[in-house]
Design an enzyme around this catalytic site. Structure first.
Site, PDB file in Angstrom:
ATOM      1  N   PHE A  99      -2.004   9.502   1.177  1.00 28.65           N
ATOM      2  CA  PHE A  99      -1.002   8.997   0.889  1.00 28.65           C
ATOM      3  C   PHE A  99      -1.695   8.122   1.684  1.00 28.65           C
ATOM      4  O   PHE A  99      -2.004   7.657   1.824  1.00 28.65           O
ATOM      5  CB  PHE A  99       0.009   8.992   0.113  1.00 28.65           C
ATOM      6  CG  PHE A  99      -0.432  10.136  -1.104  1.00 28.65           C
ATOM      7  CD1 PHE A  99      -0.866  11.391  -0.871  1.00 28.65           C
ATOM      8  CD2 PHE A  99      -0.348   9.374  -2.232  1.00 28.65           C
ATOM      9  CE1 PHE A  99      -1.647  11.986  -2.055  1.00 28.65           C
ATOM     10  CE2 PHE A  99      -0.327  10.029  -3.160  1.00 28.65           C
ATOM     11  CZ  PHE A  99      -1.057  11.616  -3.426  1.00 28.65           C
ATOM     12  N   ARG A 141      -5.355  -8.211  -4.861  1.00 30.68           N
ATOM     13  CA  ARG A 141      -6.153  -7.465  -4.328  1.00 30.68           C
ATOM     14  C   ARG A 141      -7.018  -6.616  -4.842  1.00 30.68           C
ATOM     15  O   ARG A 141      -6.710  -5.879  -5.174  1.00 30.68           O
ATOM     16  CB  ARG A 141      -6.346  -7.465  -3.269  1.00 30.68           C
ATOM     17  CG  ARG A 141      -7.122  -6.593  -1.792  1.00 30.68           C
ATOM     18  CD  ARG A 141      -6.594  -5.996  -0.947  1.00 30.68           C
ATOM     19  NE  ARG A 141      -6.012  -4.525  -0.872  1.00 30.68           N
ATOM     20  CZ  ARG A 141      -5.790  -4.037  -0.196  1.00 30.68           C
ATOM     21  NH1 ARG A 141      -5.372  -5.067   1.290  1.00 30.68           N
ATOM     22  NH2 ARG A 141      -5.593  -2.190   0.048  1.00 30.68           N
ATOM     23  N   SER A 145      -8.532  11.191   0.608  1.00 29.19           N
ATOM     24  CA  SER A 145      -7.237  10.386   0.186  1.00 29.19           C
ATOM     25  C   SER A 145      -6.871  10.546  -1.245  1.00 29.19           C
ATOM     26  O   SER A 145      -7.879  11.052  -2.638  1.00 29.19           O
ATOM     27  CB  SER A 145      -7.840   8.738   0.224  1.00 29.19           C
ATOM     28  OG  SER A 145      -7.860   7.803  -0.164  1.00 29.19           O
ATOM     29  N   TYR A 176     -14.766   3.256  -1.266  1.00 26.91           N
ATOM     30  CA  TYR A 176     -14.358   4.266  -0.532  1.00 26.91           C
ATOM     31  C   TYR A 176     -13.645   4.856  -1.201  1.00 26.91           C
ATOM     32  O   TYR A 176     -13.671   5.962  -1.154  1.00 26.91           O
ATOM     33  CB  TYR A 176     -12.767   2.922  -0.147  1.00 26.91           C
ATOM     34  CG  TYR A 176     -12.064   4.137   0.515  1.00 26.91           C
ATOM     35  CD1 TYR A 176     -10.472   4.251   0.020  1.00 26.91           C
ATOM     36  CD2 TYR A 176     -12.677   5.102   1.515  1.00 26.91           C
ATOM     37  CE1 TYR A 176      -9.703   5.944   0.880  1.00 26.91           C
ATOM     38  CE2 TYR A 176     -12.022   5.513   2.893  1.00 26.91           C
ATOM     39  CZ  TYR A 176     -11.000   6.516   2.170  1.00 26.91           C
ATOM     40  OH  TYR A 176     -10.172   7.303   2.741  1.00 26.91           O
ATOM     41  N   ASP A 229      -7.708  -2.709  -5.631  1.00 22.14           N
ATOM     42  CA  ASP A 229      -5.695  -2.245  -5.382  1.00 22.14           C
ATOM     43  C   ASP A 229      -5.127  -1.309  -6.837  1.00 22.14           C
ATOM     44  O   ASP A 229      -5.375  -1.391  -7.978  1.00 22.14           O
ATOM     45  CB  ASP A 229      -4.608  -3.525  -5.701  1.00 22.14           C
ATOM     46  CG  ASP A 229      -4.860  -3.798  -3.440  1.00 22.14           C
ATOM     47  OD1 ASP A 229      -3.997  -4.457  -3.770  1.00 22.14           O
ATOM     48  OD2 ASP A 229      -4.883  -2.757  -3.174  1.00 22.14           O
ATOM     49  N   LYS A 260     -15.397   9.187  -0.982  1.00 20.55           N
ATOM     50  CA  LYS A 260     -13.816  10.324  -1.169  1.00 20.55           C
ATOM     51  C   LYS A 260     -14.432  11.364  -2.073  1.00 20.55           C
ATOM     52  O   LYS A 260     -14.112  12.692  -1.534  1.00 20.55           O
ATOM     53  CB  LYS A 260     -12.527  10.426  -0.910  1.00 20.55           C
ATOM     54  CG  LYS A 260     -12.610   9.244   0.165  1.00 20.55           C
ATOM     55  CD  LYS A 260     -12.255   9.875   1.639  1.00 20.55           C
ATOM     56  CE  LYS A 260     -12.468   9.123   2.499  1.00 20.55           C
ATOM     57  NZ  LYS A 260     -13.138  10.320   3.907  1.00 20.55           N
ATOM     58  N   GLY A 277     -10.524   7.532  16.630  1.00 18.75           N
ATOM     59  CA  GLY A 277      -9.768   6.676  15.802  1.00 18.75           C
ATOM     60  C   GLY A 277      -7.954   6.261  15.192  1.00 18.75           C
ATOM     61  O   GLY A 277      -7.586   7.578  15.738  1.00 18.75           O
TER      62      GLY A 277
HETATM   63  C1  WQD Z   1      -1.300  -0.430   0.376  1.00 20.91           C
HETATM   64  C2  WQD Z   1      -0.496  -1.679  -0.443  1.00 20.91           C
HETATM   65  C3  WQD Z   1      -2.264  -4.069  -0.821  1.00 20.91           C
HETATM   66  C4  WQD Z   1      -2.306  -5.492   3.101  1.00 20.91           C
HETATM   67  C5  WQD Z   1      -5.204   3.003   2.522  1.00 20.91           C
HETATM   68  C6  WQD Z   1      -6.159   3.015   3.314  1.00 20.91           C
HETATM   69  C7  WQD Z   1      -6.680   4.492   2.191  1.00 20.91           C
HETATM   70  C8  WQD Z   1      -6.429   5.624   1.278  1.00 20.91           C
HETATM   71  C9  WQD Z   1      -5.065   5.062   0.457  1.00 20.91           C
HETATM   72  C10 WQD Z   1      -6.065   7.421   3.442  1.00 20.91           C
HETATM   73  C11 WQD Z   1      -1.430  -2.601  -1.404  1.00 20.91           C
HETATM   74  C12 WQD Z   1      -1.087  -4.554   0.004  1.00 20.91           C
HETATM   75  C13 WQD Z   1      -1.800  -4.993   2.143  1.00 20.91           C
HETATM   76  C14 WQD Z   1      -1.520  -6.702   3.368  1.00 20.91           C
HETATM   77  C15 WQD Z   1      -0.691  -6.380   0.968  1.00 20.91           C
HETATM   78  N1  WQD Z   1      -5.728   6.563   2.819  1.00 20.91           N
HETATM   79  N2  WQD Z   1      -1.017  -5.586   1.612  1.00 20.91           N
HETATM   80  N3  WQD Z   1      -1.264  -7.811   2.103  1.00 20.91           N
HETATM   81  O1  WQD Z   1      -5.010  -0.010  -0.047  1.00 20.91           O
HETATM   82  O2  WQD Z   1      -3.325   1.557  -0.726  1.00 20.91           O
HETATM   83  O3  WQD Z   1      -5.183   1.894   1.152  1.00 20.91           O
HETATM   84  O4  WQD Z   1      -4.437   3.981   1.791  1.00 20.91           O
HETATM   85  O5  WQD Z   1      -7.169   7.692   3.177  1.00 20.91           O
HETATM   86  O6  WQD Z   1      -7.839   5.087   3.670  1.00 20.91           O
HETATM   87  O7  WQD Z   1      -6.675   2.218   3.701  1.00 20.91           O
HETATM   88  O8  WQD Z   1      -3.314   0.278   1.940  1.00 20.91           O
HETATM   89  O9  WQD Z   1      -2.393  -0.672   3.667  1.00 20.91           O
HETATM   90  O10 WQD Z   1      -4.652  -1.655   2.513  1.00 20.91           O
HETATM   91  O11 WQD Z   1      -2.404  -1.324   1.134  1.00 20.91           O
HETATM   92  O12 WQD Z   1       0.530  -7.080   0.411  1.00 20.91           O
HETATM   93  O13 WQD Z   1      -1.920  -7.695   3.939  1.00 20.91           O
HETATM   94  O14 WQD Z   1      -0.326  -3.082   0.495  1.00 20.91           O
HETATM   95  O15 WQD Z   1      -2.370  -4.520  -1.540  1.00 20.91           O
HETATM   96  O16 WQD Z   1      -1.350  -2.983  -2.921  1.00 20.91           O
HETATM   97  P1  WQD Z   1      -4.338   1.389   0.703  1.00 20.91           P
HETATM   98  P2  WQD Z   1      -3.143  -1.533   2.273  1.00 20.91           P
END
Ligand code: WQD
Length: 351
Positions: free
Chosen positions: A180, A297, A126, A151, A300, A155, A11
């Protein structure tokens, strides 16, 4: 020979961590069922390090198959457990598959840790365990609030299971690493993030839109109570995250007291909004991104970033990559993927 078992080694974070472990003299094996990864990562690891890695394509939900790996490798002195589903949005839509995969896998693994007396266990946790924090930056002692997604709940439960387990199993010391937002790719562009299907995370959505794989991307809401209305995250380079695991193992190997289960935040300590991340990408890539403001979303968190002082102080961790480098390495990786896809297309036309 003392061996480190990395689950989810094919991964994104797992492959980068294996590179760092090998570069610091560890012997490594991997368990990855490739349900959300490919063996391409193993090839990339070998190109970077010149070392061969054995991956067992085993599903951790299958206890007997998992146990067989420990029987075959009696010198496993440490485990780094990455293998889990990790898309916040997807977990809201498919909660049961997240609970089944993330919890059954961990339980089977811990049973083997107990039976085979593995002394060191590092858990990939996480920042989502904090839920929507009242106060940022969050420290390791910030309240653990209601998880915003299944999710995040897996965790939270995983951490609790490991804490309870570490208090009764005398021979195993554990640490929980709360990431993060890991982004970017190894500077060699031999390994990087390989989302299966439409990317759910921000940075692969940016790079796939910029390269033309996606027609456009949506910013999930710009009406939040933040400086520009879009969500705030603590983006951290995957290589910085990877090295923190090597440091975490070394910390455990020096630790005398094996009943403790220490927790560390792995973030830069800086909050970046979605729109700022997009602007940085456009600056370092020279590409104007085609995006629209879309709806919020589900699941979030509005804003979160880390207080990382404990990891810096106790693990001796230093952050090497800034947001420019995160976006640049992510873009270089996407360009490399396109180059390889174009080469394959040309070869298939010639055959
Ligand atoms: C980040 C921001 C979205 C896609 C991740 C990992 C999770 C954990 C925490 C480790 C949010 C926005 C996203 C898009 C957007 N890490 N976004 N358009 O949700 O913080 O979670 O970090 O364990 O495993 O998934 O990350 O990258 O999905 O979103 O606006 O097409 O980007 O809404 O605000 P997230 P993300």
């Amino acid at each position: 020979m003392n061996t480190i078992l990395v689950t989810g080694g094919c991964g994104y974070i797992g492959s980068h961590t294996i590179v760092d472990l090998l570069e610091h003299g560890f012997n490594v094996i991997s368990i990855d069922d490739n349900s959300r990864s490919t063996a391409m990562a193993i090839t990339g690891i070998e190109k970077i390090t010149g070392k061969k890695i054995k991956n067992y394509t085993v599903d951790l939900k299958d206890y007997n198959d998992t146990r067989a790996v420990f029987q075959e490798n009696e010198h496993i002195t440490g485990i780094i457990h990455f293998a889990a589903y990790k898309a916040v949005g997807e977990s809201v839509e498919q909660p049961l598959s997240y609970y089944e995969n993330n919890m059954f896998g961990l339980i089977n693994l811990l049973k083997c840790v107990d039976e085979f007396k593995v002394p060191h266990f590092v858990f990939s946790s996480s920042c989502t365990v904090y839920g929507n924090p009242d106060k940022i930056p969050v420290t390791e002692n910030s309240p653990i609030k209601e998880a915003e997604s299944p999710y995040g709940a897996t965790k939270q439960m995983g951490e609790r299971m490991i804490k309870d387990f570490s208090h009764v199993v005398a021979n195993t010391a554990c640490i929980l690493l709360r990431y993060f937002n890991p982004v970017g790719a190894h500077p060699s562009s031999f390994i990087g993030e390989l989302p299966i299907g439409k990317p759910m995370n921000l940075v692969p959505a940016i790079t796939q839109t910029a390269i033309g794989k996606l027609p456009k991307m949506f910013v999930h809401g710009n009406d939040y109570d933040t400086r520009d209305g879009s969500c705030v995250r603590d983006y951290i380079h995957v290589c910085d995250i990877a090295h923190a695991h090597t440091l975490g193992l070394q910390y455990l190997m020096q630790e005398k007291n094996t009943t403790r289960c220490d927790v560390f935040n792995l973030g830069t300590g800086n909050g970046v909004t979605v729109l700022e991340a997009i602007k940085t990408f456009e600056k370092v890539s020279g590409v104007k991104l085609n995006y629209e403001i879309g709806n919020r979303r589900a699941g979030d968190v509005v804003a979160i970033y880390a207080n990382n002082e404990l990891a810096v102080k106790k693990l001796g961790w230093t952050i090497k990559y800034d947001v420019d480098a995160m976006m640049k390495t992510a873009w270089d990786w996407e360009l490399k993927l396109k180059e390889e896809e174009d080469l394959l297309k040309q070869q298939s036309l010639l055959n």
